[in-house]
Design a protein around this motif. Sequence first.
Motif, short mmCIF file in Angstrom:
data_model
loop_
_atom_site.label_atom_id
_atom_site.label_comp_id
_atom_site.label_asym_id
_atom_site.label_seq_id
_atom_site.Cartn_x
_atom_site.Cartn_y
_atom_site.Cartn_z
N PHE A 289 10.42 15.05 -5.26
CA PHE A 289 11.13 14.32 -4.22
C PHE A 289 10.64 12.87 -4.14
O PHE A 289 11.44 11.94 -4.02
CB PHE A 289 10.93 15.02 -2.87
N ALA A 290 9.31 12.68 -4.22
CA ALA A 290 8.76 11.33 -4.18
C ALA A 290 9.19 10.52 -5.39
O ALA A 290 9.46 9.32 -5.27
CB ALA A 290 7.24 11.39 -4.10
N ARG A 291 9.28 11.15 -6.55
CA ARG A 291 9.71 10.45 -7.76
C ARG A 291 11.18 10.06 -7.69
O ARG A 291 11.58 9.01 -8.18
CB ARG A 291 9.45 11.32 -8.98
N ARG A 292 12.00 10.92 -7.06
CA ARG A 292 13.42 10.62 -6.96
C ARG A 292 13.70 9.55 -5.91
O ARG A 292 14.53 8.66 -6.13
CB ARG A 292 14.20 11.89 -6.64
N VAL A 293 13.01 9.62 -4.78
CA VAL A 293 13.25 8.66 -3.70
C VAL A 293 12.66 7.30 -4.04
O VAL A 293 13.27 6.25 -3.85
CB VAL A 293 12.68 9.19 -2.37
N GLY A 294 11.41 7.29 -4.53
CA GLY A 294 10.74 6.05 -4.88
C GLY A 294 10.32 6.05 -6.33
O GLY A 294 10.77 6.87 -7.14
N SER A 295 9.41 5.16 -6.64
CA SER A 295 8.95 5.04 -8.03
C SER A 295 7.52 5.51 -8.20
O SER A 295 6.92 5.31 -9.25
CB SER A 295 9.04 3.57 -8.49
N THR A 296 6.95 6.16 -7.18
CA THR A 296 5.57 6.59 -7.20
C THR A 296 5.48 8.10 -7.14
O THR A 296 6.14 8.74 -6.32
CB THR A 296 4.79 6.00 -6.00
N SER A 297 4.69 8.68 -8.04
CA SER A 297 4.48 10.12 -8.05
C SER A 297 3.21 10.41 -8.83
O SER A 297 2.65 9.54 -9.49
CB SER A 297 5.68 10.86 -8.66
N LEU A 298 2.77 11.67 -8.76
CA LEU A 298 1.57 12.05 -9.50
C LEU A 298 1.83 12.15 -10.99
O LEU A 298 0.96 11.87 -11.80
CB LEU A 298 1.05 13.40 -8.98
N TRP A 299 3.04 12.59 -11.35
CA TRP A 299 3.40 12.66 -12.77
C TRP A 299 4.89 12.45 -12.94
O TRP A 299 5.63 12.49 -11.98
CB TRP A 299 2.98 14.00 -13.38
N ILE B 27 0.82 -1.21 0.00
CA ILE B 27 0.00 0.00 0.00
C ILE B 27 0.86 1.26 0.00
O ILE B 27 0.32 2.37 0.09
CB ILE B 27 -0.97 0.03 1.20
N LEU B 28 2.18 1.11 -0.09
CA LEU B 28 3.07 2.28 -0.09
C LEU B 28 2.76 3.26 -1.22
O LEU B 28 2.76 4.47 -0.99
CB LEU B 28 4.53 1.82 -0.15
N PRO B 29 2.50 2.82 -2.46
CA PRO B 29 2.13 3.80 -3.50
C PRO B 29 0.90 4.63 -3.14
O PRO B 29 0.86 5.83 -3.41
CB PRO B 29 1.87 2.92 -4.73
N THR B 30 -0.10 3.99 -2.52
CA THR B 30 -1.29 4.73 -2.11
C THR B 30 -0.94 5.75 -1.04
O THR B 30 -1.43 6.90 -1.06
CB THR B 30 -2.35 3.75 -1.57
N ILE B 31 -0.09 5.37 -0.09
CA ILE B 31 0.32 6.30 0.97
C ILE B 31 1.05 7.50 0.37
O ILE B 31 0.81 8.65 0.77
CB ILE B 31 1.21 5.57 1.99
N VAL B 32 1.93 7.24 -0.59
CA VAL B 32 2.70 8.32 -1.21
C VAL B 32 1.80 9.29 -1.96
O VAL B 32 1.93 10.52 -1.83
CB VAL B 32 3.77 7.74 -2.16
N ILE B 33 0.86 8.76 -2.74
CA ILE B 33 -0.04 9.63 -3.52
C ILE B 33 -0.89 10.50 -2.60
O ILE B 33 -1.03 11.72 -2.80
CB ILE B 33 -0.94 8.78 -4.44
N ILE B 34 -1.46 9.90 -1.56
CA ILE B 34 -2.30 10.66 -0.63
C ILE B 34 -1.47 11.69 0.12
O ILE B 34 -1.92 12.82 0.38
CB ILE B 34 -3.03 9.71 0.33
#
Length: 325
Positions: free
Chosen positions: A315-325, A239-246
């Motif tokens: 920052f989220a895109r650089r740290v992980g693989s999940t981001s809004l765009w 559920i980490l991608p969901t946590i990141v997006i929210i």
Amino acid sequence: MSQQATAGDPQSRLNERPLPKRRRLHEVKRQLKKNWMLYVIIFPPVVYFLIWHYWPLYGVQIAFKDFMPGKGIIGSPWVGFDHFERYFNSFYFWRLIKNTIGISLYGLLVGIPLPIILALMFHELRFKRIRGLAQTISYAPNFISVVVAGGIILFFIRPETGVLNAVIKAFGGESINFLADPKYFWHIIVWSDVWQGVGWGSLIYYAAMSGISPDQYEAAYLDGANKLQRIWNVTLPNILPTIVIISILSMGNILNVGFEKILLLQTGTNASASEVISTYVYKSGIQGAQYSFSAAIGLFNNVVTFILLVIVNAFARRVGSTSLW
């Protein structure tokens, strides 16, 4: 050699050429005719956003003008950045920033983990009827209007007849006027928001947990993992991608603290902790009729919010693989 020959083949270059204008128009008509029902469905939302979200952008220019209703937007004189300078140099500027960001960060620190914890509890509960009843009770406050929620808060914290003060008196303490003391205001706003939104927020995470394959839990169980280890190593990573997006969306609203409940509970004695950007804009723009000044504050607020959203997303895109765009 074969790839070079293919790349240099005149026939392949001919196929890569853009379609003629008539052919492109024919293709567009064909797609419209084929998927016309989809376009009909999407037409009302497009019209809504054009009318209510894009057309009003024309009026943003009053932030750089001394708007006079009699002259209209076009006829009002330009003043440049005078309203922004007035706002930045005002006595209330840093207090508004501190209260707005403070309440928002406090709400994020509490409001992000609690729905996850509640969703984990629902996910581990095996009795379906009890789980359904608990979920209904938890997200029911989300449908209570702000005015009713404010009345419920006052019912609990009223100095003389409030339930909370009755409990304090029962244990030998003295009643507290919570709304008269600024140090309690942030706690009242944040925890009342948690009460209203934690159940509804948990549904998103619970839905994400429901999509996890049972094979992963079975593999972890066979490897000797206990319940907490299965939650840590199986549930949370899924559920980490969901946590990141929210979290990104929540950070995008860090300066947009809802003013309705704050305005209802705001008093003269707690104004030092309760005055935020949104309430200040309401008072100066609606009550004080300073339309250009309030538009400048709102524009500054939206620009900063957009910049924060871009930074957090990057920052989220650089740290992980999940981001809004």
